[in-house]
Design an enzyme around this catalytic site. Structure first.
Site, PDB file in Angstrom:
ATOM      1  N   PRO A  31       0.830  -0.971  -0.213  1.00 36.00           N
ATOM      2  CG  PRO A  31       0.070  -0.708   1.805  1.00 36.00           C
ATOM      3  CD  PRO A  31       0.638  -1.805   1.481  1.00 36.00           C
ATOM      4  CB  CYS A 114       1.809   4.688   8.918  1.00 39.69           C
ATOM      5  SG  CYS A 114       1.230   6.416   7.960  1.00 39.69           S
ATOM      6  CE  LYS A 156       3.156  -2.380   4.792  1.00 38.34           C
ATOM      7  NZ  LYS A 156       4.516  -1.949   5.705  1.00 38.34           N
TER       8      LYS A 156
END
Length: 315
Positions: A31, A114, A156
């Site tokens: 992504p 992130c 993730k």
């Protein structure tokens, strides 16, 4: 979004878990904000990519706004298997987002990696690795509310300084029914330091579900080496694919055929100029001189780019 999606309901979709049971290492497009959109996913699928992710989408905005849905999520019948990645911090909001994409995608992924400050300050991304109960709750809710047993739910993550905490997080997620876990082998604070492939190996050895390795994989040889080092079931690539979308097909640098394919796909999809041009700048990084870059990188229209490619490369 809708015009592209209508056909998708009719098509025979693939279960992403079948890829992990194929005996082959699964090749995955990461992504990437602004970049892993439909046109780029279409390109990398032509060159050996098995599984693609959308860019990260903030679930709350996606659920609340039709405008956000139309701008953030576009797919078509060839865009499978497809994982939609969400940033979320509330179980029901993630479920609502999963319900919306379920008819058109093959799974969702919860972003717990992130490291950007805005994401962490909002309670998204990498701060979730310190909230295993919340991650477990979000996964459980989606599992309980989505009827389709073939719809995957993955996460993730990044790693902790104390790897025991990461293993604990992964085992809790596994017990809740996560389909697979992607591990970016750096901590939240690390940016350009070497990737801790040894940590990914330890996590892989602690799990019975598939584990995907991510971080600094730039060539097919790198992917093979990381698979050997970690035992990972899949390899996820971001910048390596931006620089060379044909990487998984074994090309050392972007072949001209791939550049031609990108031009054709981007024009067909109506890709905005900035995105179209940026992808070409990445793809041509290794095959253009400094002088050529100075000229190419400041071109300001699709027609100028097409003229340049035709004149210099016959594309």
């Amino acid at each position: 979004m809708i015009s592209d999606i209508v056909e998708t309901k009719q098509c025979q979709r693939k279960d992403p878990m079948d890829l992990f049971h194929s005996g082959q290492v699964v090749k995955i497009c990461a992504p990437m904000v602004r970049y892993s959109k439909l046109s780029f996913r279409t390109l990398v699928r032509k060159y050996g990519c098995d599984l693609c992710y959308t860019p990260m989408i903030v679930a709350a905005d996606f659920v609340r706004s039709a405008k956000a849905r139309d701008s953030e999520f576009t797919t078509n019948k060839g865009d499978h298997p497809l994982i939609v990645q969400f940033a979320a911090k509330e179980a029901q909001v993630l479920c609502d987002a999963a319900h919306i994409v379920c008819p058109f995608a093959d799974g969702i992924d919860l972003n717990c990696g992130c490291p950007q400050r805005w994401a962490i300050s909002e309670g998204y991304g990498a701060c979730l690795i310190n909230k295993p109960e919340l991650v477990r709750d979000m996964v459980r809710h989606v599992r309980n509310q989505i009827d389709n047993p073939r719809f995957s739910v993955s996460i993730k993550i990044r790693i902790h300084e104390d790897l025991k905490r990461t293993v604990d997080l992964c085992q809790k997620a596994e017990a809740t029914g996560v389909s697979w876990i992607t591990v970016h082998g750096r901590s939240v604070e690390e940016r350009h330091q070497p990737v801790h492939y040894d940590a990914i190996k330890i996590i892989k050895q602690s799990m019975s579900i598939p584990v995907v390795a991510n971080g600094d994989i730039k060539t097919l040889k790198d992917a093979e080496n990381v698979h050997l080092l970690t035992g990972a079931d899949g390899i996820m690539v971001a910048r390596g694919l931006l620089a060379n979308p044909a990487m998984f097909a074994g090309y050392e640098e972007t072949p001209l055929k791939c550049i031609q394919d990108w031009v054709d796909i981007a024009l067909e999809h109506g890709t905005p100029f900035t995105c179209f041009h940026h992808h070409l700048m990445y793809m041509m990084e290794r095959i253009t001189s400094k002088q050529e870059k100075k000229v190419f990188n400041v071109l300001s229209s699709t027609s100028a780019v097409l003229d340049y490619l035709n004149y210099h490369y016959g594309v």
